[in-house]
Design a protein around this motif. Structure first.
Motif, mmCIF file in Angstrom:
data_model
loop_
_atom_site.group_PDB
_atom_site.id
_atom_site.type_symbol
_atom_site.label_atom_id
_atom_site.label_comp_id
_atom_site.label_asym_id
_atom_site.label_seq_id
_atom_site.Cartn_x
_atom_site.Cartn_y
_atom_site.Cartn_z
ATOM 1 N N CYS A 261 0.831 -1.210 0.000
ATOM 2 C CA CYS A 261 0.000 0.000 0.000
ATOM 3 C C CYS A 261 0.862 1.255 0.000
ATOM 4 C CB CYS A 261 -0.928 -0.007 1.211
ATOM 5 S SG CYS A 261 -2.230 -1.268 1.133
ATOM 6 N N TYR A 262 1.954 1.224 0.739
ATOM 7 C CA TYR A 262 2.854 2.368 0.761
ATOM 8 C C TYR A 262 3.430 2.617 -0.630
ATOM 9 C CZ TYR A 262 6.938 5.247 1.619
ATOM 10 O OH TYR A 262 7.876 6.252 1.554
ATOM 11 N N ARG B 214 1.074 4.504 -2.927
ATOM 12 C CA ARG B 214 0.438 5.607 -2.205
ATOM 13 C C ARG B 214 0.177 6.851 -3.047
ATOM 14 N NH1 ARG B 214 5.747 5.698 -1.627
ATOM 15 N NH2 ARG B 214 6.917 7.649 -1.444
ATOM 16 N N HIS C 76 0.624 10.462 -4.252
ATOM 17 C CA HIS C 76 1.271 11.677 -3.742
ATOM 18 C C HIS C 76 1.287 11.753 -2.220
ATOM 19 C CE1 HIS C 76 -3.032 12.680 -3.561
ATOM 20 N NE2 HIS C 76 -2.709 13.565 -2.642
ATOM 21 N N HIS C 77 0.680 10.811 -1.548
ATOM 22 C CA HIS C 77 0.617 10.859 -0.088
ATOM 23 C C HIS C 77 1.978 10.528 0.519
ATOM 24 C CE1 HIS C 77 -3.585 10.059 -1.345
ATOM 25 N NE2 HIS C 77 -3.850 10.940 -0.393
ATOM 26 N N VAL D 137 1.009 6.594 5.218
ATOM 27 C CA VAL D 137 -0.003 5.562 4.981
ATOM 28 C C VAL D 137 -0.380 4.947 6.327
ATOM 29 C CG1 VAL D 137 -0.522 3.360 3.877
ATOM 30 C CG2 VAL D 137 0.809 5.084 2.651
ATOM 31 N N GLU E 219 -4.145 15.993 4.409
ATOM 32 C CA GLU E 219 -3.960 15.894 2.965
ATOM 33 C C GLU E 219 -2.768 15.007 2.594
ATOM 34 O OE1 GLU E 219 -1.263 19.106 4.370
ATOM 35 O OE2 GLU E 219 -3.342 18.510 4.807
ATOM 36 N N ARG E 220 -1.881 14.771 3.543
ATOM 37 C CA ARG E 220 -0.722 13.920 3.283
ATOM 38 C C ARG E 220 -0.997 12.451 3.559
ATOM 39 N NH1 ARG E 220 4.094 17.143 6.525
ATOM 40 N NH2 ARG E 220 3.640 19.241 5.772
ATOM 41 N N LYS F 137 -2.857 8.788 3.531
ATOM 42 C CA LYS F 137 -3.685 7.811 2.832
ATOM 43 C C LYS F 137 -4.093 6.747 3.835
ATOM 44 C CE LYS F 137 -3.930 4.681 -1.131
ATOM 45 N NZ LYS F 137 -3.223 4.171 -2.335
ATOM 46 N N VAL G 78 -5.887 3.343 4.599
ATOM 47 C CA VAL G 78 -6.214 2.141 3.832
ATOM 48 C C VAL G 78 -6.994 1.184 4.720
ATOM 49 C CG1 VAL G 78 -5.326 0.230 2.464
ATOM 50 C CG2 VAL G 78 -4.110 2.421 2.476
#
Length: 200
Positions: A120-121, A124, A126-127, A130, A170-171, A173, A175
Motif C-alpha cells: 500500500c505504501y 500511495r 502523492h501521499h 499511509v 492531505e498527506r 492515505k 487504507v
C-alpha cells in the motif's frame, strides 16, 4: 543499492497498564512478544530494522540477539513514546524508500499484514503517510515517506506521529484492511486474557 523499507520498532515502554509484568516478555505461541514482533516485521519485508529499547533493556536485548536487526537504547524512555520515536528516527540512518513506525505489543500481527502495508505504501501516489485502518479504527504500523522523518524531528515532542496525521490530513492515505491485526494490541491483563482465550 536496491530500494528497501526500514522500520523503527518501539519497545522501550514501561507497560504500566499491565501491572508488574513486562508485556513484551509475555509469550505468544511460545515466543516472547518483542521477538515475535521483530521477526514478523523482518519476514514481512523490512530490510533495516531498528529496535528502540529502554525499560528492562537487559532482559529484552538477548531475545533479539540472533535476529538481523539493530538496537538503540533510549535513556529518556520514561518521557513517553515520542521520545522513542525521536530516538529511533535519529539513529536510523541510511536511505530507505519508506519507514514503518511499529509497536512491539501487537500480538496477532502477521508477516502478510506487514507485506500488505508495504504494498500500500508503494502504491500511495502523492501521499506521504499511509495508515492502516480496520472498520474505521486507526491501526499500526504506519508508513512514512522519509521526508516526514525530518518533519517529526524538527517538531520536537510537540509533533508526534498522531499529531502529524491529524494536522496534515492531505498527506495521509488511510487504507481499510480486512484483517483486524493492525488494531489489536496488548495493554492490560484483560487484553492478555482475551488473547489467551482467542488462541486456545
Amino acid at each position: 543499492m536496491s530500494p528497501y523499507m526500514a522500520a523503527v520498532l518501539l519497545a522501550a515502554g514501561e507497560s504500566r497498564r499491565m501491572g508488574p509484568v513486562n508485556k513484551l516478555l509475555l509469550e505468544v505461541d511460545g515466543e516472547p512478544l518483542v521477538r515475535r514482533t521483530a521477526r514478523v516485521l523482518l519476514e514481512g519485508g523490512v530490510g533495516d530494522l531498528l529496535v528502540v529499547l529502554g525499560h528492562e533493556a537487559p532482559r529484552l536485548q538477548p531475545l533479539l540477539s540472533d535476529l538481523p536487526l539493530r538496537t538503540v537504547l533510549n535513556p529518556r524512555y520514561p518521557e513517553g513514546q515520542m521520545s522513542s520515536v525521536h530516538c529511533g528516527l535519529s539513529a536510523l540512518g541510511g536511505r530507505p524508500e519508506g519507514i514503518l513506525i511499529a509497536l512491539a505489543d501487537q500480538p496477532t500481527l502477521q508477516p502478510r499484514d506487514v507485506a500488505r502495508l508495504i504494498r500500500c505504501y508503494r502504491e500511495r501516489g502523492h501521499h506521504t503517510i499511509v495508515v492502516p485502518t480496520h472498520r474505521g479504527q486507526r491501526g499500526n504500523p504506519i508508513a512514512l515517506d522519509p521526508g516526514q522523518r525530518e518533519a517529526i524531528l524538527r517538531g520536537g515532542r510537540n509533533l508526534g506521529c498522531r499529531r502529524l496525521i491529524e494536522r496534515c490530513p492531505e498527506r495521509v492515505k488511510a487504507v481499510e484492511m480486512a484483517s483486524p491485526n493492525y488494531v489489536i494490541d496488548l495493554d492490560t491483563p484483560e487484553d492478555r486474557d482475551f488473547l489467551q482465550e482467542a488462541v486456545s
